[in-house]
Design a protein around this motif. Sequence first.
Motif, short mmCIF file in Angstrom:
data_model
loop_
_atom_site.label_atom_id
_atom_site.label_comp_id
_atom_site.label_asym_id
_atom_site.label_seq_id
_atom_site.Cartn_x
_atom_site.Cartn_y
_atom_site.Cartn_z
N LEU A 166 0.82 -1.20 0.00
CA LEU A 166 0.00 0.00 0.00
C LEU A 166 0.86 1.26 0.00
O LEU A 166 0.56 2.23 -0.70
N GLN A 167 1.93 1.21 0.78
CA GLN A 167 2.83 2.37 0.83
C GLN A 167 3.42 2.66 -0.55
O GLN A 167 3.48 3.80 -0.99
N GLN A 168 3.84 1.61 -1.23
CA GLN A 168 4.42 1.79 -2.57
C GLN A 168 3.37 2.29 -3.56
O GLN A 168 3.64 3.16 -4.39
N ALA A 169 2.17 1.75 -3.48
CA ALA A 169 1.12 2.14 -4.42
C ALA A 169 0.66 3.58 -4.22
O ALA A 169 0.30 4.27 -5.18
N LEU A 170 0.69 4.02 -2.97
CA LEU A 170 0.16 5.34 -2.65
C LEU A 170 1.21 6.43 -2.56
O LEU A 170 0.87 7.61 -2.40
N ALA A 171 2.48 6.05 -2.63
CA ALA A 171 3.57 7.00 -2.38
C ALA A 171 3.44 8.26 -3.23
O ALA A 171 3.53 9.39 -2.72
N THR A 172 3.23 8.09 -4.51
CA THR A 172 3.19 9.25 -5.40
C THR A 172 1.96 10.12 -5.17
O THR A 172 2.08 11.35 -5.04
N LEU A 174 0.09 10.42 -2.57
CA LEU A 174 0.04 11.04 -1.25
C LEU A 174 0.98 12.23 -1.11
O LEU A 174 0.87 12.99 -0.16
N THR A 175 1.90 12.37 -2.04
CA THR A 175 2.82 13.51 -1.98
C THR A 175 2.29 14.71 -2.77
O THR A 175 2.95 15.74 -2.85
N ASP A 176 1.11 14.59 -3.34
CA ASP A 176 0.49 15.71 -4.04
C ASP A 176 0.29 16.87 -3.06
O ASP A 176 -0.44 16.74 -2.07
N GLN A 177 0.91 18.00 -3.32
CA GLN A 177 0.86 19.12 -2.39
C GLN A 177 -0.54 19.71 -2.26
O GLN A 177 -0.83 20.43 -1.31
N LEU A 540 -9.85 9.26 4.50
CA LEU A 540 -8.85 10.21 4.05
C LEU A 540 -9.28 11.59 4.52
O LEU A 540 -10.36 12.06 4.19
N MET A 541 -8.42 12.25 5.31
CA MET A 541 -8.76 13.53 5.90
C MET A 541 -7.64 14.52 5.58
O MET A 541 -6.47 14.25 5.83
N THR A 542 -8.00 15.66 5.01
CA THR A 542 -6.99 16.63 4.59
C THR A 542 -7.33 18.03 5.08
O THR A 542 -8.49 18.37 5.33
N ARG A 543 -6.28 18.83 5.19
CA ARG A 543 -6.44 20.26 5.44
C ARG A 543 -5.48 20.97 4.50
O ARG A 543 -4.27 20.73 4.52
N ARG A 557 -7.85 10.63 -6.52
CA ARG A 557 -6.76 9.83 -7.11
C ARG A 557 -6.14 8.88 -6.10
O ARG A 557 -5.69 7.79 -6.46
N VAL A 558 -6.12 9.28 -4.84
CA VAL A 558 -5.62 8.38 -3.79
C VAL A 558 -6.51 7.15 -3.71
O VAL A 558 -6.04 6.01 -3.68
N VAL A 559 -7.81 7.38 -3.67
CA VAL A 559 -8.74 6.26 -3.54
C VAL A 559 -8.74 5.41 -4.81
O VAL A 559 -8.84 4.17 -4.74
#
Length: 568
Positions: A166-172, A174-177, A540-543, A557-559
């Motif tokens: 999961l970490q590998q699949a989501l790495a890119t 999840l780094t979206d600013q 997924l929770m963002t600010r 895109r994460v989901v």
Amino acid sequence: MRAGAVSGRRRGGTAAGLFGASLLVAATVLGAGGASALPSAPPSGSASPGGPGAGGTRGDQDESNGRRDDKENRGDKGDRGDKGDKGDRGEESGRPGSPASTSGRPTTTPPSTAASTPPASASASASTSAPASAKPSAVARPAPAGAVLTAAEAGPGAGLPTAQGLQQALATVLTDQNLGTVGLAVADAADGQLLYGKGENTAATPASTTKLATSVAALSLIPGDTRLATRVVKNAATGGITLVGGGDPTLTALPADQVQVAGVPADPDTAPASLDALARQTAAALKAAGTTTVALDYDVSLYSGPLLHKNHDGENIAAVTPLMVDEGKTDPKSLADAPARVTDPAGAAAESFANLLKAQGVTVQGKAKAATAPAAADAPVLGRVDSPTMARLVERMLTTSDNTLAEAIARQAAIAAHQPAAFDGAATAVTQELTRLGVPMTGVVLNDGSGLHPGNAIPPAVLVKLLALAASAQHPTLRPVLTGLPIAGFTGTLGKRFGAGSGAADAAGLVRAKTGSLSGVNTLAGTVVDAEGRLLAFALMTRTGAPVDTARAAMDRVVARLAACGCH
């Protein structure tokens, strides 16, 4: 829809995965409903004779079925609870019904399905019970489920996505600013095993995903086949009649052929209770007794506390009163995301009722006034109309992210838990019931049932826990929490998301999730069917300061990445 895509590319799915796929493929447009928690009676329109972060004030206005501009796009308009589209609902599993009670105050009956005990491996630390005084003795509720978010053991025989995968699949993604600060939890919906987390135990502003907590607690406290009743009774003290509000914000004054939810006609099973039907019953009873002129008052004693939400703006939520019609909208036919609301919903409902009585040949003397005392429990009933079931109301509330309905459901939970039917009492009832169910409440702060309050706080892991409980075989009464979730690209507040150009279109139809937004806050919590047919729960929770649409697309895109991989 995407049934072919589900069956074509999802292989070797688990039972939970197949269940998830079935939830994703079918959706039913749910109608309005709702008025005092009473065991179900068949609706006849629906009638029974006789008888901590900064936030704004709107939000979660995603559009349903492409009809209205997503209200969440208005940024600092706060969380109106994904209200934007009042779109289609997921299909409910079962539509129970039971004979109606004639009691005026809310009552409940035990659900027919007995709860099973938690597995022996359940964590004791996650099953703290709420005080017995907070539980209605008449309701048999599911026993606490154990800690369903125990760490998953990845191994060759597990077949589960692994933390590393999961970490590998989501790495890119999840780094979206554009995501800003991110909290994420992913679990196997079959048993709630936590598979991957990023700040999963850090409480964040949930916005309208608060409605998941409200829904789980309400369906645990109240049988799903409970209906809400609005009644008219004789008033011995005045010699007139009393219109008794029972907590139904969607009681409608519209003719049946004009009733719509998100622009779609309501079907008979989900149609709202009819004020006109109530007036017809009442007029018939009065004329049978030789009465054609009568005094009218109205009883709103079911609720206590302030009428207005902390973030009340006269649009995203109505004044919270147990008597109103068409959710207190000034224009009952309005399809606006945040329609103008009347300042006195109860008074407006009584005036509408008086006009409907006049159309039936009964004149109301003067102007209807608030009753000076609650209606007597044994007062003769002249008319009564009943809402759709609580299960249906929960589904509608989640799909359309209806703030007014959410606060009404939260107050029904408070009544069932013997708490004051007010904002504080509802928050206490939900907190206590979730604790009893074994939900880890560390860091959880609830101030309302809708999520409009910017001071609410919930960690992603808790949202995933709620979803896992709803999917659990031990808690079948919670299933409407899943069936009520909007379907990505098709219904409710996800109707215009996961579309072409989002980078997440391949996940349309494979994701069901509750949206949430306040100023700078965007949340998404639900289920997704992965490439191997396994049903995963995620939160997924963002600010972020990014534009709302940009932030949402990044979240989608994460989901979508979860849907595209097996992540071993």
